[in-house]
Motif scaffolding. Structure first.
Motif, mmCIF file in Angstrom:
data_model
loop_
_atom_site.group_PDB
_atom_site.id
_atom_site.type_symbol
_atom_site.label_atom_id
_atom_site.label_comp_id
_atom_site.label_asym_id
_atom_site.label_seq_id
_atom_site.Cartn_x
_atom_site.Cartn_y
_atom_site.Cartn_z
ATOM 1 N N VAL A 91 0.924 -1.208 -0.091
ATOM 2 C CA VAL A 91 -0.024 -0.112 -0.073
ATOM 3 C C VAL A 91 0.772 1.201 0.182
ATOM 4 O O VAL A 91 1.633 1.286 0.822
ATOM 5 N N VAL A 92 0.778 2.139 -1.139
ATOM 6 C CA VAL A 92 1.633 3.515 -1.051
ATOM 7 C C VAL A 92 0.583 4.374 -0.683
ATOM 8 O O VAL A 92 -0.451 4.778 -1.226
ATOM 9 N N VAL A 93 1.151 5.249 0.285
ATOM 10 C CA VAL A 93 0.267 6.414 0.998
ATOM 11 C C VAL A 93 1.086 7.561 0.544
ATOM 12 O O VAL A 93 2.412 7.339 0.724
ATOM 13 N N SER A 94 0.437 8.610 0.176
ATOM 14 C CA SER A 94 1.233 10.022 0.064
ATOM 15 C C SER A 94 0.854 10.897 0.928
ATOM 16 O O SER A 94 -0.456 10.934 1.198
ATOM 17 N N VAL A 95 1.863 11.843 1.321
ATOM 18 C CA VAL A 95 1.440 12.887 2.166
ATOM 19 C C VAL A 95 1.686 14.175 1.163
ATOM 20 O O VAL A 95 2.865 14.344 0.805
ATOM 21 N N MET A 96 0.678 14.908 0.888
ATOM 22 C CA MET A 96 0.850 15.864 -0.370
ATOM 23 C C MET A 96 0.385 17.484 0.330
ATOM 24 O O MET A 96 -0.508 17.306 0.995
ATOM 25 N N PRO A 97 0.903 18.261 -0.046
ATOM 26 C CA PRO A 97 0.252 19.708 0.118
ATOM 27 C C PRO A 97 -0.717 20.130 -0.624
ATOM 28 O O PRO A 97 -1.397 21.231 -0.585
ATOM 29 N N CYS A 98 -1.215 19.052 -1.513
ATOM 30 C CA CYS A 98 -1.994 19.417 -2.575
ATOM 31 C C CYS A 98 -3.411 18.715 -2.501
ATOM 32 O O CYS A 98 -3.382 17.404 -2.068
ATOM 33 N N LEU A 99 -4.467 19.059 -2.876
ATOM 34 C CA LEU A 99 -5.818 18.204 -3.163
ATOM 35 C C LEU A 99 -5.810 17.498 -4.524
ATOM 36 O O LEU A 99 -6.402 16.450 -4.478
ATOM 37 N N ALA A 100 -5.268 18.124 -5.368
ATOM 38 C CA ALA A 100 -5.337 17.464 -6.887
ATOM 39 C C ALA A 100 -4.492 16.265 -6.868
ATOM 40 O O ALA A 100 -5.016 15.430 -7.717
ATOM 41 N N LYS A 101 -3.592 15.967 -5.738
ATOM 42 C CA LYS A 101 -2.805 14.799 -5.933
ATOM 43 C C LYS A 101 -3.817 13.726 -5.652
ATOM 44 O O LYS A 101 -3.621 12.388 -6.065
ATOM 45 N N LYS A 102 -5.049 13.887 -4.883
ATOM 46 C CA LYS A 102 -6.011 12.761 -4.468
ATOM 47 C C LYS A 102 -6.647 12.362 -5.718
ATOM 48 O O LYS A 102 -6.897 11.205 -6.120
ATOM 49 N N TYR A 103 -6.929 13.471 -6.505
ATOM 50 C CA TYR A 103 -7.629 13.202 -8.186
ATOM 51 C C TYR A 103 -6.580 12.667 -8.804
ATOM 52 O O TYR A 103 -6.671 11.650 -9.624
#
Ligand code: HC1
Ligand code: SF4
Length: 579
Positions: free
Chosen positions: A358-370
């Protein structure tokens, strides 16, 4: 200069200033809701619609909104008379009479500007309660939740979406209790040209626009004994995470963040910065290949190359520049390169099938979810990146798990996917991606060592920057834009025939440091500058500062990918765009 007296204190302000500007200079607090003005970024909500900032001006009959009333010479202002306080109280009571009272379960609780003002004014109930109220269905996209029952019609989101980002998704429609800020025909955001940039969320003062929270998905994955759960953290996260965890703004928390992620239970703690270095190898090589072919007269080699690591920007050009889809780099974003390498190379190292990882990302961005949900970033339905949480969500998770963040030691990322050079953290700042690319392109193209690594002309908060950079015999014309409105201006210049060799675009003002998933900046431009400094300092402090020097990137090519732009690299690390 104009002399203004506020609550007995005297100051001078330049002509054109408002009463609110003068009050700020005097440190006199005037409450605001609809007001938003980040001058350096040309973000200015001029609505003056909420009227919470009214003040008494000597010689005038009516109360004046401080945010929209020009200061004049010898003006005398009072901000805390009974008349002013009563007017503000009435404004709040009216707003609250058409606002759900579900603060306990609101995503904005504790950070809601309306809640904070209601507290400050001691409002416990509204005499206007019990009348008609607005009711809308919730609109839930992968990135954003719109709950328009909570909207106070301040129109900040509209200004952001239309004037700053030029996306034109949100506008005020209808009247009275049917009035709402919505996409055309009140469609769902996901069915519009919304780029998921999240800038409307970043400026919403209440809980009407919030991120789609995925923290419980992370908790579930971490508790699943059948899964190996790894995490990557985007460059800009470390510049702001501490703000939500009691650490002074402008403090780098890279080491504490790695430690916290380990305490949360991730099996391996990696860094998107590693993949940022990888992106430079691929995108830099693609640029040099296109440049060489272009100079040799190959008409199919399109210039300028456009950076493609920002998913809000990618969706923006897919919608708005469908005639130019062969211009952006085909390199995937660092987030998606990381996912593709994790679920191939790293799964192989671990000796497990990709489905177990399972790869989880922590991003400053909401578009990364999309972005991670785009179908082309999956293999047989298994996504390269499984879950994305924002910086704010990570802070929430750290608090939920009772981790004393400030008391954590600094720890390193794990390897092989955690090592990065100084070229990687600056991805999080406008101009940083192209600066990182130029450091590598220069050395690959000339075979010489680049002496000065900082490209000062490409730094700073100007919306559009253009500079000429000498790479060997070539004078390269480089463009940088941040904020989608600025990107549109720059792309229109390209469409009109202006010559550029390479252009970087980041959707959010300031770059990812100002992303829609970062701790709320509440209109404080100085905060964005502090975050910028954190990333430039991290670059300056690294022993290696050029992506092609990263020893684990060199090893990845030797053991797995072959070379940049190889068949395997193309298969795993490049993509295509859609009309
Ligand atoms: Fe960004 Fe990027 S810099 S897009 O702004 O290219 O989100 O931080 O992670 O992928 O590396 C965001 C930041 C981030 C990607 C990188
Ligand atoms: Fe507009 Fe960006 Fe909000 Fe979408 S996410 S509605 S494009 S501001």
């Amino acid at each position: 200069m104009l002399t203004v007296t506020i609550d007995g204190k005297i100051t001078t302000v330049p002509a054109g200033s408002t009463i609110l500007d003068a009050a700020k200079k005097l440190d006199v607090d005037i409450p605001t809701l609809c007001y938003l003005n980040l001058e350096d970024l040309r973000i200015n909500n001029k609505g003056a619609s909420c009227r919470i900032c009214v003040v008494e001006v000597e010689g005038r009959r009516n109360l004046a909104p401080a945010c929209a009333t020009p200061a004049s010479d010898n003006m005398v202002v009072k901000t805390n008379t009974l008349r002013v306080l009563n007017a503000r109280k009435t404004v709040l009571e009216l707003l609250l009479s058409d606002h759900p009272k579900d603060c306990l379960v609101c995503a904005k609780s504790g950070e809601c500007e309306l809640q904070n003002l209601a507290e400050k004014f001691g409002i416990r109930e509204s005499p206007y309660d019990g009348g008609e109220m607005s009711h809308y269905r919730k609109d839930i996209s992968t990135s954003i939740i719109r709950d328009m029952d909570k909207c106070i019609m301040c129109r900040r989101c509209e200004t952001m979406c239309n004037d700053v980002q030029t996306c034109g998704v949100l506008s005020g429609v209808n009247r009275g209790f049917s009035a709402v800020v919505a996409p055309a025909f009140e469609m769902n955001l996901a069915d519009t040209v919304c780029t998921n940039c999240g800038q409307c969320v970043a400026v919403c003062p209440v809980g009407a626009l919030v991120e789609h929270d995925h923290t419980w998905e992370v908790v579930d994955a971490l508790a699943n004994p059948d899964k190996v759960v790894i995490v990557q953290t985007a460059p800009a996260v470390r510049s702001a995470l501490g703000e939500d965890l009691g650490i002074a703004p402008g403090t780098s928390v890279t080491g504490k963040m790695a430690a916290a992620l380990r305490r949360l239970g991730f099996d391996h703690v990696f860094d998107t910065d590693f993949a940022a270095d990888l992106t430079i190898m691929e995108e830099g090589s693609e640029f040099l290949d296109r440049l060489t072919r272009h100079l040799n007269g190959d008409q199919t080699a399109k210039l300028p190359i456009l950076t493609s690591c920002c998913p809000g920007w990618v969706k923006f050009f897919e919608h708005n520049f469908p005639d130019m889809l062969d211009v952006p780099s085909t390199a995937k974003s660092p987030q998606q390169m990381f996912g593709a390498i994790a679920k191939s190379y790293y799964a192989e190292i671990l000796g497990i099938p990709r489905e177990k990882l399972v790869v989880v990302s922590v991003m400053p961005c909401l578009a990364k979810k999309y972005e991670c949900a785009r179908p082309e970033f999956a293999v047989d339905g298994n996504p390269d990146v499984d879950i994305v949480i924002s910086t704010r969500e990570l802070a929430r998770l750290i608090k939920r798990m009772n981790i004393d963040f400030a008391g954590l030691p600094d720890e390193d990322f794990d390897n092989p996917l955690g090592e990065s050079t100084g070229a990687a953290p600056i991805f999080g700042v406008t101009g940083g991606v192209i600066e990182a690319a130029l450091r590598t392109a220069y050395e690959l193209a000339t075979g010489e060592t680049l002496q000065k690594l900082e490209f000062e002309d490409l730094r700073g908060m100007d919306g559009v920057k253009v500079a000429t950079v000498q790479v060997g015999p070539h004078a390269l014309r480089i463009g940088v834009a941040h904020g989608l409105g600025n990107a549109r201006k720059l792309l229109e210049r390209v469409r009109a025939g202006e010559a550029f060799h390479a252009i970087e675009v980041m959707a959010c003002p300031g770059g990812c440091i100002g992303g829609g998933g970062q701790p709320y900046h509440h209109g404080d431009i100085e905060l964005l500058k502090l975050r910028t400094k954190v990333l430039y300092d991290e670059d300056a402090g690294k022993p290696l500062r050029k992506s092609h020097q990263n020893p684990y990137i060199i090893e990845l090519y030797e053991k797995f990918l072959g070379k940049p732009l190889s068949e395997k690299s193309h298969h795993l690390l490049h993509t295509h765009y859609f009309k």
